[in-house]
Design a protein around this motif. Sequence first.
Motif, PDB file in Angstrom:
ATOM      1  N   LEU A 116       0.828  -1.320   0.275  1.00  0.00           N
ATOM      2  CA  LEU A 116       0.048  -0.128  -0.040  1.00  0.00           C
ATOM      3  C   LEU A 116       0.985   1.227  -0.006  1.00  0.00           C
ATOM      4  N   ARG A 117       1.020   1.908  -1.191  1.00  0.00           N
ATOM      5  CA  ARG A 117       2.009   2.859  -1.343  1.00  0.00           C
ATOM      6  C   ARG A 117       1.608   4.170  -0.584  1.00  0.00           C
ATOM      7  N   GLY A 118       0.296   4.419  -0.628  1.00  0.00           N
ATOM      8  CA  GLY A 118      -0.448   5.515   0.006  1.00  0.00           C
ATOM      9  C   GLY A 118      -0.056   6.864  -0.835  1.00  0.00           C
ATOM     10  N   PRO A 119      -1.236   7.760  -0.747  1.00  0.00           N
ATOM     11  CA  PRO A 119      -2.459   7.429   0.290  1.00  0.00           C
ATOM     12  C   PRO A 119      -3.479   6.542  -0.609  1.00  0.00           C
ATOM     13  N   TRP A 120      -3.104   5.926  -1.523  1.00  0.00           N
ATOM     14  CA  TRP A 120      -3.965   5.017  -2.482  1.00  0.00           C
ATOM     15  C   TRP A 120      -3.013   3.774  -2.757  1.00  0.00           C
ATOM     16  N   VAL A 121      -3.597   2.733  -3.070  1.00  0.00           N
ATOM     17  CA  VAL A 121      -2.661   1.476  -3.395  1.00  0.00           C
ATOM     18  C   VAL A 121      -1.442   1.856  -4.309  1.00  0.00           C
ATOM     19  N   LEU A 122      -1.842   2.479  -5.563  1.00  0.00           N
ATOM     20  CA  LEU A 122      -0.730   2.784  -6.429  1.00  0.00           C
ATOM     21  C   LEU A 122       0.112   4.066  -6.125  1.00  0.00           C
ATOM     22  N   GLY A 123      -0.463   4.759  -5.027  1.00  0.00           N
ATOM     23  CA  GLY A 123       0.350   6.020  -4.676  1.00  0.00           C
ATOM     24  C   GLY A 123      -0.675   7.368  -4.571  1.00  0.00           C
ATOM     25  N   GLU A 124      -0.279   8.111  -5.508  1.00  0.00           N
ATOM     26  CA  GLU A 124      -1.034   9.500  -5.283  1.00  0.00           C
ATOM     27  C   GLU A 124      -2.343   9.547  -5.913  1.00  0.00           C
ATOM     28  N   THR A 125      -2.777   8.426  -6.762  1.00  0.00           N
ATOM     29  CA  THR A 125      -3.966   8.300  -7.456  1.00  0.00           C
ATOM     30  C   THR A 125      -4.948   7.120  -7.173  1.00  0.00           C
ATOM     31  N   PHE A 126      -6.039   7.620  -7.185  1.00  0.00           N
ATOM     32  CA  PHE A 126      -6.904   6.406  -6.771  1.00  0.00           C
ATOM     33  C   PHE A 126      -7.133   5.569  -8.029  1.00  0.00           C
ATOM     34  N   SER A 127      -7.356   4.277  -7.765  1.00  0.00           N
ATOM     35  CA  SER A 127      -7.345   3.297  -8.985  1.00  0.00           C
ATOM     36  C   SER A 127      -8.324   2.320  -8.776  1.00  0.00           C
ATOM     37  N   ALA A 128      -8.743   1.244  -9.424  1.00  0.00           N
ATOM     38  CA  ALA A 128      -9.578   0.028  -9.334  1.00  0.00           C
ATOM     39  C   ALA A 128      -9.056  -0.826  -8.368  1.00  0.00           C
ATOM     40  N   CYS A 129      -7.775  -0.824  -7.957  1.00  0.00           N
ATOM     41  CA  CYS A 129      -6.912  -1.447  -7.108  1.00  0.00           C
ATOM     42  C   CYS A 129      -7.633  -0.982  -5.520  1.00  0.00           C
ATOM     43  N   ASP A 130      -8.066   0.140  -5.479  1.00  0.00           N
ATOM     44  CA  ASP A 130      -8.327   0.714  -3.972  1.00  0.00           C
ATOM     45  C   ASP A 130      -9.988   0.047  -3.999  1.00  0.00           C
ATOM     46  N   ALA A 131     -10.702   0.200  -5.138  1.00  0.00           N
ATOM     47  CA  ALA A 131     -11.959  -0.454  -4.941  1.00  0.00           C
ATOM     48  C   ALA A 131     -12.112  -1.812  -4.419  1.00  0.00           C
ATOM     49  N   TYR A 132     -11.058  -2.792  -4.980  1.00  0.00           N
ATOM     50  CA  TYR A 132     -11.086  -4.112  -4.851  1.00  0.00           C
ATOM     51  C   TYR A 132     -10.454  -4.314  -3.118  1.00  0.00           C
ATOM     52  N   LEU A 133      -9.361  -3.389  -2.929  1.00  0.00           N
ATOM     53  CA  LEU A 133      -8.615  -3.485  -1.531  1.00  0.00           C
ATOM     54  C   LEU A 133      -9.951  -3.112  -0.670  1.00  0.00           C
ATOM     55  N   PHE A 134     -10.843  -2.292  -0.721  1.00  0.00           N
ATOM     56  CA  PHE A 134     -11.788  -1.790   0.242  1.00  0.00           C
ATOM     57  C   PHE A 134     -12.875  -2.909   0.215  1.00  0.00           C
ATOM     58  N   THR A 135     -12.759  -3.603  -0.849  1.00  0.00           N
ATOM     59  CA  THR A 135     -13.934  -4.903  -0.897  1.00  0.00           C
ATOM     60  C   THR A 135     -13.724  -5.960   0.072  1.00  0.00           C
ATOM     61  N   LEU A 136     -12.257  -6.244  -0.066  1.00  0.00           N
ATOM     62  CA  LEU A 136     -12.106  -7.121   0.965  1.00  0.00           C
ATOM     63  C   LEU A 136     -11.599  -6.901   2.394  1.00  0.00           C
TER      64      LEU A 136
END
Length: 207
Positions: free
Chosen positions: A147-167
């Motif tokens: 988790l690079r932060g603040p989002w999974v891939l760093g500074e930009t929200f992505s679908a990875c964040d949707a998936y992480l939140f789901t689990l």
Amino acid sequence: MYTLFTSPGSCSFASHLALEEAGLPFTLSRVNFGRNAQRSPEYLKVNPKGRVPALATPRGILTETPAILAFLAQSHPETKLLPVADPFEFAQAQSFNLYLCATVHVAHAHKGRGTRWADDPAAIAEMQRKVPETMAACFRLIEEGMLRGPWVLGETFSACDAYLFTLARWLEGDGVKLSSLPLVAAHFARMMARPAVQKALAAEAAL
């Protein structure tokens, strides 16, 4: 227009949230697990695997969360759901999503789906006993190195964040305190503040 076959509380929420975040036109079709609808002849024609998600597209049906997320991102690059323009960055995003799919989700499934792997009640009970340990280990790896932060891939929200939140929504039910994972907990709070998340949660609750 897409149709997402979904079940409340399941991993299909990641695809639901990605569609919502991207502002793409879609409808939801509930697959009622309580009535074993995932095994009905009607649904098996949609997805012979008998699972969700399944996404109906103009070109046919897609299954498996990482595949659906990649398809949406590549079909609609303007949404920036994933970094599709950079092969390496896209592969890193896929690596994260595939870890969630192939490792984290499987660890969770040992709690309620042990009969997929064993018939012996003692073996199934042992799988269930291990869930808090295995899920904590999975999320500790995410916490400490993915988790690079603040989002999974760093500074930009992505679908990875949707998936992480789901689990991450499953953690407390799996015996893992979200508060024991400060970075994941902070990510969860950021996600909860997003309008698309609130809209998707409301839509799921209404199914």
